[in-house]
Design an enzyme around this catalytic site. Structure first.
Site: not given
Length: 378
Positions: A42, A140, A174, A234, A275, A322, A324
């Site tokens: 996944k 869950r 799980h 798993r 920044y 930042c 990029d």
């Protein structure tokens, strides 16, 4: 890496298929003889590339794959993967035909969903293969079978398993803390396992319901509780080279998150960098600008708290990361030049150090390497 890759080299992820194969083999060799192997692919195989990893696992002889949703399953089917696929998450019942026609196994988490899948399968005149999920403490998804809800939960599983149009191939749960140290966590995991096996036992003794595949061992349990392997394990995180803190299995990390020094500048003492002016040079600084930022998957939360590997020594990251790019101090890394490769995590730079700096977990870092970062398979 070939020549065309070199021409576009900015930031990339090197994926070692050889290491994935190695990890598969050492995990498989640690299992009981007839225990099946389900590879969790996944989230694009935790950032490693679901289709490439699934092709490798199919070639290696794995028994099952697991994905989160129907889109992920269909990517594999459309890419030529023919082995069994289990969807761990929710699929709306309207897509039951697609599940059946593509030989995809669906998780069932409650009686209401089982009834919806059953009605859709019967209407199509076909049968949907399902795995029942039991909530033993993860809180869950899954049939609640604990405390005052125990009897109702088991009755509901039995009812789901006898619905027309459904083939109840498997049952699973799980673990919440199988990868966590400490006696309290061990006790919790043992209790989850005991509850799971109790549910299976009652279903067989009271209703005559059995399952071909019982599975509960996630990565943490494969390493720490090998007796819980049952019919199938798993491994997810473990498959990609992490999670064996004991070193018992001998795993190899499978991803190197790489970038390059794009520019080098010299700053005088007292210069604010990036920044927010959160970093100010204290000496004349040889500053490298790296061609990677949070839009590539380098977490901004790690700003000023992490270091990276170069072939010439470790470099400290400086100032706010930042979108990029980010900056690093190369003053003492004398031989680093423009074009020098920098490893953010991988073989030489521990992913746990970066995840700790960002206040997160390695799973998130692997899954956060974005689509604009090319994967180079080795």
């Amino acid at each position: 890496m070939n020549k065309s890759d070199d021409l576009q080299k900015r930031t990339w992820a090197e994926i070692s298929l050889g290491n994935i194969r190695h990890n598969y083999e050492v995990i498989r060799n640690s299992l009981p003889g007839k225990c099946r192997f389900l590879g969790v692919v996944k989230a694009d195989a935790y950032g490693h590339g679901a289709l490439r990893v699934s092709r490798l696992l199919q070639e290696c002889g794995a028994d099952y794959l697991a994905v989160s949703c129907l889109d992920e399953a269909m990517e594999l089917r459309n890419g030529g993967i023919s082995m069994p696929i289990l969807i761990l998450g929710h699929t709306p019942y309207e897509y039951t035909d697609i599940l059946i026609n593509n030989n995809i196994t669906q998780t069932v988490t409650c009686l209401a969903k089982a009834e919806e899948y059953s009605a859709a399968a019967v209407a199509s005149g076909k049968t949907l293969r399902v795995h029942i999920k039991v909530d033993t403490g993860m809180s869950r998804l899954g049939f609640l079978c604990d405390g005052s809800l125990a009897e109702d939960g088991i009755d509901n599983i039995a009812a789901a398993c006898t619905l027309p149009g459904l083939e109840h191939e498997g049952i699973y749960t799980h673990f919440a803390v199988s990868d966590e140290p400490g006696e309290e966590n061990r006790a919790y995991t043992l209790r989850q396992f005991s509850l799971f096996t109790h549910v299976i036992s009652v279903l067989e003794s009271r209703f005559g319901i059995t399952f071909a595949i019982r599975h509960c061992a996630n990565s943490g349990a494969v390493v720490n509780y090998p007796e819980m392997a049952l019919d199938m394990v798993r491994p997810g995180f473990l498959l990609y080279g992490y999670g064996d803190s004991s070193g018992r299995i001998g795993l190899k990390p499978c991803m190197r998150f790489m970038t390059t020094v794009s520019t080098i500048k010299y700053y005088e003492p007292g210069t604010c960098v990036s920044y927010g002016r959160r970093f100010v040079t204290e000496r004349r600084t040889r500053m490298g600008i790296l061609a990677v930022g949070y839009a590539d998957g380098l977490p901004r939360a790690a700003s000023g708290k992490c270091s990276f590997w170069t072939p010439f020594g470790e470099t400290r990251q400086c100032g706010s990361i930042c979108m990029d790019m980010c900056m690093c101090d190369l003053t003492d890394v004398y031989n680093a030049q423009v074009g020098t490769e920098v490893e953010l995590f991988g073989e030489n730079c521990d992913i746990f150090s970066l995840s700790d700096a960002a206040g997160t977990i390695p799973y998130e870092l692997l899954c956060s390497v974005t689509k604009r970062v090319p994967r180079i398979y080795k």
